[in-house]
Write a protein that holds these residues in place. Sequence first.
Motif, short mmCIF file in Angstrom:
data_model
loop_
_atom_site.label_atom_id
_atom_site.label_comp_id
_atom_site.label_asym_id
_atom_site.label_seq_id
_atom_site.Cartn_x
_atom_site.Cartn_y
_atom_site.Cartn_z
N VAL A 184 0.85 -1.19 0.00
CA VAL A 184 0.00 0.00 0.00
C VAL A 184 0.88 1.24 0.00
CG1 VAL A 184 -0.21 0.01 2.53
CG2 VAL A 184 -1.99 1.06 1.17
N GLY A 185 0.40 2.28 -0.66
CA GLY A 185 1.14 3.54 -0.69
C GLY A 185 0.18 4.69 -0.91
N ILE A 186 0.72 5.89 -0.88
CA ILE A 186 -0.06 7.11 -1.01
C ILE A 186 0.32 7.77 -2.34
CG2 ILE A 186 -0.50 9.39 -0.01
CD1 ILE A 186 0.17 8.04 2.76
N LEU A 187 -0.69 8.06 -3.13
CA LEU A 187 -0.47 8.68 -4.43
C LEU A 187 -0.02 10.13 -4.25
CD1 LEU A 187 -0.75 8.37 -7.53
CD2 LEU A 187 -3.12 9.17 -7.27
N GLY A 188 1.03 10.49 -4.94
CA GLY A 188 1.52 11.87 -4.90
C GLY A 188 1.64 12.40 -6.32
N ARG A 189 2.13 13.62 -6.43
CA ARG A 189 2.39 14.21 -7.75
C ARG A 189 3.65 15.04 -7.62
NH1 ARG A 189 -0.75 13.82 -11.66
NH2 ARG A 189 -2.69 13.79 -10.50
N ALA A 190 4.57 14.80 -8.52
CA ALA A 190 5.84 15.54 -8.53
C ALA A 190 5.64 16.90 -9.17
CB ALA A 190 6.89 14.74 -9.29
N PRO A 191 6.56 17.83 -8.92
CA PRO A 191 6.46 19.16 -9.54
C PRO A 191 6.33 19.11 -11.06
CG PRO A 191 8.14 19.19 -7.84
CD PRO A 191 7.69 17.76 -7.99
N GLY A 192 6.88 18.09 -11.71
CA GLY A 192 6.77 17.96 -13.15
C GLY A 192 5.41 17.44 -13.61
N GLY A 193 4.54 17.11 -12.65
CA GLY A 193 3.20 16.67 -12.98
C GLY A 193 3.00 15.17 -13.04
N PHE A 194 4.09 14.38 -12.97
CA PHE A 194 3.91 12.93 -13.03
C PHE A 194 3.54 12.38 -11.66
CE2 PHE A 194 8.44 13.62 -12.38
CZ PHE A 194 8.76 12.74 -11.37
N GLU A 195 2.80 11.26 -11.67
CA GLU A 195 2.35 10.65 -10.42
C GLU A 195 3.51 9.95 -9.72
OE1 GLU A 195 -2.30 9.59 -10.95
OE2 GLU A 195 -0.89 8.20 -11.92
N THR A 196 3.43 9.95 -8.40
CA THR A 196 4.43 9.28 -7.57
C THR A 196 3.71 8.37 -6.58
OG1 THR A 196 4.45 11.05 -5.91
CG2 THR A 196 6.04 11.24 -7.74
N LEU A 197 4.47 7.53 -5.93
CA LEU A 197 3.97 6.66 -4.88
C LEU A 197 4.84 6.85 -3.65
CD1 LEU A 197 1.91 4.40 -4.20
CD2 LEU A 197 3.69 2.76 -4.85
N ILE A 198 4.23 7.28 -2.57
CA ILE A 198 4.94 7.41 -1.29
C ILE A 198 4.63 6.12 -0.55
CG2 ILE A 198 5.25 8.77 0.80
CD1 ILE A 198 3.88 11.11 -0.84
N HIS A 199 5.68 5.35 -0.26
CA HIS A 199 5.48 4.02 0.31
C HIS A 199 6.74 3.58 1.04
CE1 HIS A 199 7.32 1.86 -3.40
NE2 HIS A 199 7.56 3.14 -3.51
N ALA A 200 6.62 2.51 1.78
CA ALA A 200 7.76 1.95 2.51
C ALA A 200 7.94 0.51 2.08
CB ALA A 200 7.50 2.00 4.02
N TYR A 201 9.19 0.15 1.85
CA TYR A 201 9.44 -1.26 1.59
C TYR A 201 10.85 -1.63 2.05
CZ TYR A 201 11.18 0.17 -3.09
OH TYR A 201 11.83 0.76 -4.14
N SER A 202 10.98 -2.92 2.32
CA SER A 202 12.19 -3.48 2.89
C SER A 202 13.43 -3.06 2.11
CB SER A 202 12.08 -5.00 2.93
OG SER A 202 13.21 -5.56 3.53
N GLY A 203 14.45 -2.64 2.82
CA GLY A 203 15.70 -2.23 2.21
C GLY A 203 15.72 -0.78 1.77
#
Length: 154
Positions: A111-130
């Motif tokens: 699971v993650g949280i949808l974000g948006r970068a300054p350039g307009g593309f979508e991002t994923l804020i999430h945590a994963y091992s390593g």
Amino acid sequence: MAEAAHDEVRAQGDLIVARARLWIGTPYRHQASCRGAGADCLGLVRGVWREVRGAEPEEVPPYTADWSEAGGPEDLLNAARRNLRSVAREEAAPGDILVLRMIEGGLAKHVGILGRAPGGFETLIHAYSGHGVVESPLTPAWRRRVAGAFRFPR
């Protein structure tokens, strides 16, 4: 969507993304949910929920790092359906929660949280091992894994 409702969704989403970004750099710790000290993917969402909404809506039972590997119920998707509002993937906005399958045909377990970068593309804020909590571009490989999109309740 009416303009006032759209503005409310945007404001809530902006708040959720801002809070989630405060977690970036938090180390990965299985079952943890403490900004700066440790979080897993679910712990990140739980922690942001507490910061934005208050008390969590239900207690999370203990789970192993390999939970649902052998099949079983869609625990993560079912919990999202109980506690969040489902939205169509094409209507997902920054601040919405994406539930993902790590392997095609497997159970949803990331699971993650949808974000948006300054350039307009979508991002994923999430945590994963390593890696801990990071913000990654929502690449086609991640997009293919989306099993559901959800929004915090009003």
